[in-house]
Write an enzyme that holds these catalytic residues in place. Structure first.
Site: not given
Length: 332
Positions: A183, A278, A308
């Protein structure tokens, strides 16, 4: 998802494959255990009051105490913390060293929207990484927004990378270095690679292991259109995170903030991992071909139904994705 492999002439030992089987986007391809994990996440986060009414410092404290919406992994017995000098003050590094001589060093940059997360919270994944690869892990506790907005976090990651280049061979007995993260950590990993190349003339990392990165802070279509569903991350969350990170301003079209817009030439082989469920799906789908078009080997792994950073949750696709990432890293 298999297809003929095209091998880069610049790095002939590293295969490139960014083809995608359209079937991975078919809801019928989502495994039952993946559906169950996603339903559990939505239920858990849906039961949490609006978290953005609380100060970030409070949310961080609760997470470190194991009182967040998801369990805190046990502390790794391999872990120790040191501090190095950074441009804004000391930068803690959480180092996990294998019992045998390290086969390499993985510079890990955690996620959390540049505002949450810590190296400690990644002990579960990083301990497993050490055991499966034989690499040491150096995880960076970079400064977090909104207290320390851009460019403090990227500056700390750059300082950690430079420390590893200076001290890594003597400390770990190897110069086989790989960088990566999840991320915001994927974003910061690419920013760090670009800074090393452009500011220092250095391209020392053999590879980049990039999971569900956010590469365009102007928001890609999947991020803009995701909506409110609380499957780990939604559109409002992304806007909150970007707002905190850029609290003191910054142009989202510049490469130091949105590396999707960068000149990507001369970067190392990369494995891009993402799930089809995601909100940042497009960031990876856009970045992987740009990486390849710049002349860098790239592999793209897309997992049906993965939320995610799905690798943080148990399941069959997590086992598959982690096994592929270990194979990628150890092949470099």
């Amino acid at each position: 998802m298999s297809s003929p492999l095209a091998t880069s002439s610049r790095s002939p030992a590293i295969a490139s494959d960014i083809s995608i089987d359209p079937a991975v986007f078919d809801p019928s391809s989502i495994a039952p255990d993946t559906r169950a994990v996603n339903a559990g996440i939505v239920k858990a986060l849906g039961a949490v009051p609006d978290r953005w009414v609380f100060p970030m410092a409070m949310l961080r404290k609760l997470r470190l105490e194991g009182k967040g919406p998801f369990p805190l992994a046990p502390e790794s017995p391999y872990a120790q913390v040191i501090e190095i000098a950074g441009p804004h003050g000391p930068v803690p590094l959480r180092i996990l060293t294998p019992p045998e001589p390290a086969k390499g060093v993985y510079l890990h940059i955690h996620g959390g929207g540049w505002t949450l997360g810590s190296a400690r919270e990644n002990d579960g994944l990083n301990h497993r990484f050490v055991e499966r690869t034989g690499f040491a892990v150096v995880s960076v506790d970079y400064r977090l927004a909104p207290e320390d907005p851009y460019p403090a976090g990227p500056d700390d990651c750059e300082a950690a990378a430079l420390w590893l280049l200076r001290e890594g061979a003597a400390r770990f007995g190897t110069e086989r270095f790989v960088i990566g993260g999840e991320s915001a950590g994927g974003h910061l990993s690419v920013v760090t690679l670009l800074r090393l190349r452009d500011k220092h003339g250095l391209t020392p990392f053999r590879g980049a292991n990039l999971t569900a990165g956010c590469y365009d802070l102007g928001l890609t279509p999947s991020a803009r259109l995701w909506g409110d569903e609380p499957l780990v991350l939604n559109t409002r969350d992304i806007n909150v995170f970007v707002g905190h990170f850029l609290r003191e301003g910054g142009n989202v079209a510049t490469s130091d903030i949105s590396p999707l817009h960068a000149d990507l030439r001369g970067l190392p082989p990369a494995l891009f991992t993402v799930g089809t469920r995601d909100a940042l799906l497009d960031d990876t789908l856009f970045m992987a071909p740009r990486w390849l078009a710049a002349g860098n080997p790239a592999q793209l792994a897309v997992y049906p139904g993965g939320c995610h950073v799905f690798i943080g949750f148990p399941g069959s696709i997590t086992d598959q994705a982690l096994a592929r990432s270990y194979a990628f890293v150890t092949s470099l």
